[in-house]
Design a protein around this motif. Sequence first.
Motif, PDB file in Angstrom:
ATOM      1  N   VAL A  87       0.853  -1.182   0.000  1.00 10.25           N
ATOM      2  CA  VAL A  87       0.000   0.000   0.000  1.00 10.25           C
ATOM      3  C   VAL A  87       0.889   1.233   0.000  1.00 10.25           C
ATOM      4  O   VAL A  87       1.767   1.374   0.863  1.00 10.25           O
ATOM      5  N   GLU A  88       0.680   2.125  -0.959  1.00  4.13           N
ATOM      6  CA  GLU A  88       1.491   3.343  -1.063  1.00  4.13           C
ATOM      7  C   GLU A  88       0.602   4.569  -1.163  1.00  4.13           C
ATOM      8  O   GLU A  88      -0.479   4.525  -1.755  1.00  4.13           O
ATOM      9  N   HIS A  89       1.109   5.661  -0.619  1.00  3.34           N
ATOM     10  CA  HIS A  89       0.488   6.963  -0.848  1.00  3.34           C
ATOM     11  C   HIS A  89       1.025   7.508  -2.165  1.00  3.34           C
ATOM     12  O   HIS A  89       2.155   7.189  -2.565  1.00  3.34           O
ATOM     13  N   HIS A  90       0.249   8.331  -2.818  1.00  2.00           N
ATOM     14  CA  HIS A  90       0.674   8.785  -4.151  1.00  2.00           C
ATOM     15  C   HIS A  90       1.984   9.569  -4.117  1.00  2.00           C
ATOM     16  O   HIS A  90       2.776   9.510  -5.067  1.00  2.00           O
ATOM     17  N   THR A  91       2.270  10.271  -3.017  1.00  2.00           N
ATOM     18  CA  THR A  91       3.538  11.004  -2.944  1.00  2.00           C
ATOM     19  C   THR A  91       4.719  10.041  -2.858  1.00  2.00           C
ATOM     20  O   THR A  91       5.794  10.328  -3.396  1.00  2.00           O
ATOM     21  N   GLN A  92       4.535   8.903  -2.206  1.00  3.15           N
ATOM     22  CA  GLN A  92       5.608   7.910  -2.117  1.00  3.15           C
ATOM     23  C   GLN A  92       5.906   7.316  -3.488  1.00  3.15           C
ATOM     24  O   GLN A  92       7.076   7.169  -3.875  1.00  3.15           O
ATOM     25  N   LEU A  93       4.842   6.976  -4.212  1.00  2.70           N
ATOM     26  CA  LEU A  93       5.035   6.416  -5.544  1.00  2.70           C
ATOM     27  C   LEU A  93       5.673   7.444  -6.477  1.00  2.70           C
ATOM     28  O   LEU A  93       6.626   7.130  -7.216  1.00  2.70           O
ATOM     29  N   LEU A  94       5.186   8.687  -6.463  1.00  2.19           N
ATOM     30  CA  LEU A  94       5.734   9.718  -7.346  1.00  2.19           C
ATOM     31  C   LEU A  94       7.190  10.006  -7.019  1.00  2.19           C
ATOM     32  O   LEU A  94       8.009  10.227  -7.925  1.00  2.19           O
ATOM     33  N   ALA A  95       7.537  10.004  -5.723  1.00  2.44           N
ATOM     34  CA  ALA A  95       8.933  10.228  -5.336  1.00  2.44           C
ATOM     35  C   ALA A  95       9.822   9.115  -5.875  1.00  2.44           C
ATOM     36  O   ALA A  95      10.954   9.358  -6.330  1.00  2.44           O
ATOM     37  N   ARG A  96       9.300   7.888  -5.856  1.00  2.00           N
ATOM     38  CA  ARG A  96      10.079   6.752  -6.376  1.00  2.00           C
ATOM     39  C   ARG A  96      10.236   6.859  -7.893  1.00  2.00           C
ATOM     40  O   ARG A  96      11.325   6.607  -8.437  1.00  2.00           O
ATOM     41  N   LEU A  97       9.160   7.231  -8.569  1.00  2.60           N
ATOM     42  CA  LEU A  97       9.233   7.386 -10.031  1.00  2.60           C
ATOM     43  C   LEU A  97      10.201   8.495 -10.417  1.00  2.60           C
ATOM     44  O   LEU A  97      10.924   8.397 -11.417  1.00  2.60           O
ATOM     45  N   LEU A  98      10.216   9.545  -9.618  1.00  7.32           N
ATOM     46  CA  LEU A  98      11.132  10.656  -9.862  1.00  7.32           C
ATOM     47  C   LEU A  98      12.575  10.192  -9.693  1.00  7.32           C
ATOM     48  O   LEU A  98      13.454  10.511 -10.499  1.00  7.32           O
ATOM     49  N   GLN A  99      12.814   9.415  -8.639  1.00  5.10           N
ATOM     50  CA  GLN A  99      14.156   8.915  -8.351  1.00  5.10           C
ATOM     51  C   GLN A  99      14.637   7.965  -9.445  1.00  5.10           C
ATOM     52  O   GLN A  99      15.817   7.929  -9.780  1.00  5.10           O
ATOM     53  N   GLY A 123      13.921   8.224 -12.498  1.00  2.00           N
ATOM     54  CA  GLY A 123      14.055   8.961 -13.752  1.00  2.00           C
ATOM     55  C   GLY A 123      12.901   8.790 -14.703  1.00  2.00           C
ATOM     56  O   GLY A 123      12.983   9.173 -15.873  1.00  2.00           O
ATOM     57  N   ARG A 124      11.794   8.244 -14.206  1.00  2.00           N
ATOM     58  CA  ARG A 124      10.630   8.015 -15.069  1.00  2.00           C
ATOM     59  C   ARG A 124       9.748   9.255 -15.169  1.00  2.00           C
ATOM     60  O   ARG A 124       8.854   9.310 -16.026  1.00  2.00           O
ATOM     61  N   LEU A 125       9.970  10.219 -14.317  1.00  2.00           N
ATOM     62  CA  LEU A 125       9.308  11.518 -14.402  1.00  2.00           C
ATOM     63  C   LEU A 125      10.383  12.595 -14.398  1.00  2.00           C
ATOM     64  O   LEU A 125      11.322  12.538 -13.594  1.00  2.00           O
ATOM     65  N   LYS A 126      10.247  13.601 -15.273  1.00  2.00           N
ATOM     66  CA  LYS A 126      11.263  14.639 -15.385  1.00  2.00           C
ATOM     67  C   LYS A 126      10.627  16.029 -15.306  1.00  2.00           C
ATOM     68  O   LYS A 126      10.058  16.512 -16.287  1.00  2.00           O
ATOM     69  N   PRO A 127      10.699  16.660 -14.137  1.00  2.00           N
ATOM     70  CA  PRO A 127      10.185  18.034 -14.018  1.00  2.00           C
ATOM     71  C   PRO A 127      11.117  18.975 -14.790  1.00  2.00           C
ATOM     72  O   PRO A 127      12.301  19.089 -14.464  1.00  2.00           O
ATOM     73  N   LYS A 128      10.595  19.643 -15.793  1.00  6.62           N
ATOM     74  CA  LYS A 128      11.459  20.486 -16.627  1.00  6.62           C
ATOM     75  C   LYS A 128      10.972  21.924 -16.730  1.00  6.62           C
ATOM     76  O   LYS A 128      11.738  22.815 -17.073  1.00  6.62           O
ATOM     77  N   PHE A 129       9.707  22.167 -16.422  1.00 15.79           N
ATOM     78  CA  PHE A 129       9.177  23.528 -16.494  1.00 15.79           C
ATOM     79  C   PHE A 129       9.245  24.182 -15.110  1.00 15.79           C
ATOM     80  O   PHE A 129       8.881  23.556 -14.107  1.00 15.79           O
ATOM     81  N   ALA A 130       9.723  25.390 -15.061  1.00 17.34           N
ATOM     82  CA  ALA A 130       9.836  26.104 -13.782  1.00 17.34           C
ATOM     83  C   ALA A 130       8.450  26.478 -13.265  1.00 17.34           C
ATOM     84  O   ALA A 130       7.585  26.924 -14.022  1.00 17.34           O
ATOM     85  N   VAL A 131       8.266  26.298 -11.963  1.00 16.05           N
ATOM     86  CA  VAL A 131       7.025  26.702 -11.287  1.00 16.05           C
ATOM     87  C   VAL A 131       7.421  27.762 -10.257  1.00 16.05           C
ATOM     88  O   VAL A 131       7.945  27.448  -9.190  1.00 16.05           O
ATOM     89  N   ARG A 132       7.202  29.020 -10.592  1.00 16.06           N
ATOM     90  CA  ARG A 132       7.661  30.131  -9.741  1.00 16.06           C
ATOM     91  C   ARG A 132       6.674  30.347  -8.602  1.00 16.06           C
ATOM     92  O   ARG A 132       5.777  31.182  -8.670  1.00 16.06           O
ATOM     93  N   GLU A 133       6.820  29.556  -7.557  1.00 18.69           N
ATOM     94  CA  GLU A 133       5.910  29.645  -6.415  1.00 18.69           C
ATOM     95  C   GLU A 133       6.697  29.537  -5.100  1.00 18.69           C
ATOM     96  O   GLU A 133       7.695  28.816  -5.025  1.00 18.69           O
ATOM     97  N   ARG A 134       6.230  30.286  -4.126  1.00 19.44           N
ATOM     98  CA  ARG A 134       6.750  30.161  -2.756  1.00 19.44           C
ATOM     99  C   ARG A 134       5.770  29.235  -2.023  1.00 19.44           C
ATOM    100  O   ARG A 134       4.619  29.619  -1.760  1.00 19.44           O
ATOM    101  N   VAL A 135       6.221  28.018  -1.717  1.00 14.34           N
ATOM    102  CA  VAL A 135       5.334  26.957  -1.248  1.00 14.34           C
ATOM    103  C   VAL A 135       5.613  26.625   0.212  1.00 14.34           C
ATOM    104  O   VAL A 135       6.774  26.468   0.610  1.00 14.34           O
ATOM    105  N   THR A 136       4.564  26.499   0.991  1.00 14.75           N
ATOM    106  CA  THR A 136       4.680  25.953   2.342  1.00 14.75           C
ATOM    107  C   THR A 136       3.875  24.662   2.404  1.00 14.75           C
ATOM    108  O   THR A 136       2.841  24.536   1.736  1.00 14.75           O
ATOM    109  N   VAL A 137       4.365  23.709   3.169  1.00 13.57           N
ATOM    110  CA  VAL A 137       3.757  22.376   3.207  1.00 13.57           C
ATOM    111  C   VAL A 137       2.921  22.215   4.471  1.00 13.57           C
ATOM    112  O   VAL A 137       3.406  22.424   5.581  1.00 13.57           O
ATOM    113  N   HIS A 138       1.664  21.830   4.271  1.00 14.51           N
ATOM    114  CA  HIS A 138       0.826  21.409   5.398  1.00 14.51           C
ATOM    115  C   HIS A 138       0.838  19.888   5.423  1.00 14.51           C
ATOM    116  O   HIS A 138       0.437  19.237   4.461  1.00 14.51           O
TER     117      HIS A 138
END
Length: 733
Positions: free
Chosen positions: A591-603, A605-620
Motif C-alpha cells: 500500500v502506497e500513498h501517491h507522494t511515495q510512488l511519485l517520489a520513487r518514479l522521480l528517483q 528517472g521516469r518523471l522529469k520536471p522540466k518547467f519552472a514553477v515560480r511559487e513560494r510553497v509551504t507544506v501542510h
Amino acid sequence: MLIRWALFALLVGCAVWMFAAVVLRRVRYIRLGVPFKFERHTPKRGRGFAREVFGHRKLLKDVRSGLAHLIYFYGFIMLQFGAIDLIWKGLSGGEPLPLPLYPYFSWSQEMTVSLVLLAVLYGAYRRYGEKLPRLKRGWKPSLVMWFIGSLMLTILLSLSFERLAVGEAESVAREFAPVSEPLSRLLHQAGVQEGSVAAHAGFELFWWLHLLVLLGFLLYVPQSKHFHLLTAPVNLWFRRNEPHGRLTPLDLENEEAETFGAGKIEHFNQKQLLDLYACVECGRCTNVCPAASTGKLLSPMHLIVKLRDHLTEKGAALTSKSPWLPAGLWAGSKSPLSDAHVMGAVMPAWEVQGESEEASYRTNISPTMTVQGAAWARREGAKAEELELIGDVMTEDELWACTTCRNCEEQCPVGNEHVDKIIDMRRYLVLMEGRLPSDGQRALQNIERQSNPWGLPRAERAAWLDECEQKTGIRVETMAERKTKGRMPEILLWAGSMGAYDNRSRRVMFDLVRLLNEAGVDFATLGNEERSSGDTARRIGNELLFQELCRENIETLEKYGVKQIVTACPHTFNTFKNEYPDFGLSPDVRVEHHTQLLARLLQEGRLKPKFAVRERVTVHDSCYLGRYNDTYEAPRSLLRAIPGVELEEMERSGPNGMCCGAGGGLMWMEEHAGTRVNYARTAQALEVRPSVISSACPYCLTMMEDGLKTLQEDGQVTARDVAELLAESVFGS
C-alpha cells in the motif's frame, strides 16, 4: 545510639509500608480493567525505551524544560548515593561510606545539589514568572518544588553543620566542598563554633529534617502526579509496538460481550489505565491540541487527569480501600470515599486575542485550561461508582471535538495514548447508545446506503473516469475490464470517495493519472466496485459499519488478486496499510500513498520536471500521512525537485504540524465552539507569506481552500496538491 536506630527503623518502616500499600492499591485499581497482554520486550522496544527514558527525546522538544528535567532525573540518581552516605553518617556517629575517591564524590554531590536547586528555581519561574499556559498553578503543583528544594537545602545545611561539628581536620578539603565550606564559614560568623553543641545540634536537626522530608516525599510520590517516577518507565516499556494509532478491533461476533466500547472506566484495558497514572500533567499534549487551541472543551491532559481521578475514586469505592495514606491527613475531616469529582456543564469563553480579525484565528489554550480547571471539582454526596463515565466525567462535547490527529501522543514524554480512549468512548456512544451529532449520523447513514458521506448515488462512483478521459485524453480502465482481457495491472489506483465525487479532488486525480501514464505505470481502478474505506465510520465510532465495508473491500481486492494499491488519500492509505490486515488483507499487498510512488518514479528517472514553477510553497502535513505513518519527506522531495519552487516551512511543521481539523470524522461535522481549526491552521500558513499552501490529502486541501476564502480577499494564495505542482512542472501550465 540504640534509640536513634530504633526511631530511624520505625520511621522508615512506617513510610515504606504506607508507600507499598498506596502503590498496591493503585495496582488493584488498574487490574479492574480488561486484561491486557503485556508483551515481552524486543530489542526495538528496548532502544525506544532508552531514548525516551535516558535520552529524554520528547522532553527535549521543549529544550529549556527538557534540560531542567534532565538535571532532575540524573541529579536524583546521583543524589541517592549521597542520601545513603548522609544517612549512614547520622547512624554511625559521623563515619562516611568507604567509597574510593571520596573527596571527588563529595564534590560531585554538592555540585549536583546546586544544579538541582537552580532547576527548581527555574521551574518555579517558568510556572509563575513566564506563566506558561500549559502549566497548572496553585499549591498542589508547587508542593513538589518545596519537597525538592527542602531536600536540597537540608543536604547542604547538614553538610555545613557537619564541617563545624567535626572540625576542619576531619572534613573533606575545602576545594572539595564548594558549597558547604562557604556556608559553614557564614554559620561560624553567626556564632556557631567548631565542635560546639550548637554545631552538633544543627547537624542533628537538619539530618532528621532531611530524613523526614525524604520519607514524606516517598509517600507523596504515588499519591500525586509524581507517581510517573515509577509508572512512566513501565508505561514506556509496554507501549504498543505496532503502527501508530492503530485501533484495536472489536469482536462484534462475541455473543458473551455485554457491551462494546468504553461506557465505564473498567471497560478500558489495563494498559490504558496504566496510562492514567503515568501522566506528568506537563500540558504538552493540550498545548498542541487543535481542539484546545481553538476554544473547544477538549483538553488531552484533562482527559487523562479526569479519567485518573475517576479511576482512583471508583477503585477505592469498589475495593473499600482508601487511596490515601495517612487517610486523615489527605482527606481532611471527610471520608476519602465520598464527594467524588464531577465535570460541570461549561464551555470555554473564546475571545479575540488582539484588535485585528486575524487575531481571532491565533491558537490559544488558556480558555480551555481555565474552564477545565474550574469545572472538574468534587460534588457533595457524589458517589464514584454511580457516576456515568460519559456525561459526569467526560462530556460528549469533548469526545466529538477530537480530530484524532495524534499530536498529543507525539508530544507525550511518557507514551500516553489519548486517541484510542476517545474512540472507545465514541464506540460506546454510537454502538450502545446510538448517540452522536446529527451531521455525523447523516454521514454514517449515507456511507451505509451509498458508500459515500454525501449520499450521492453509488452508481456514479465511476463517473470521474469519463471526465478524466475528457480532460486528459487518457482512458483509465477498470479491474473488471482488465480481467476480461486477461491482463491484470501492476497497480490498483484507489480513488476514494473524495477523488470519485468531489470536483476539487477530481482535479488532483486527473493530474495523478497524467503522471502515472507519463511514467509508464500499468494501473487500473475499481470504478463502481470501489466502496468507502471505512475510515470515517471507524473514527466516528461505528465499528460495525467499518468492518462490513472492510470485508467487502477485501473480498474485491482478493477477487482481482491485487498486489499493490496506490491512493491519494492518507486516511485510506492508513486504513489499508495498518488496519485492514487485522481483517484478512494479505500482508503481501503493498500500500502506497501517491507522494511515495511519485517520489520513487522521480528517483528512477521516469518523471522529469522540466518547467519552472515560480511559487513560494509551504507544506501542510497530513496527520494520517505524517504522525500515523512517519511520511514527511516524500512530499518535500517532490517539491524540491521542481525547478522554481521556493520551499518555506511553517513554524509548526513535520511531526509538530497542526491538524487541518478534518480528521476523526470531523470533515463531516460542524464546529460550534471557538474558532474553526482550519482557519487557525490557514493563518499559521499565511504567516510565512506563501503563494501556495501545498498538501497531499483531499481533506486537507478542502480545509485549506475553505480557510483561504475566509482569511484573504484578493485570492493571491492558493491551495494545491503536491501532484498538481509536479504535473505543472512535468507537462507545463
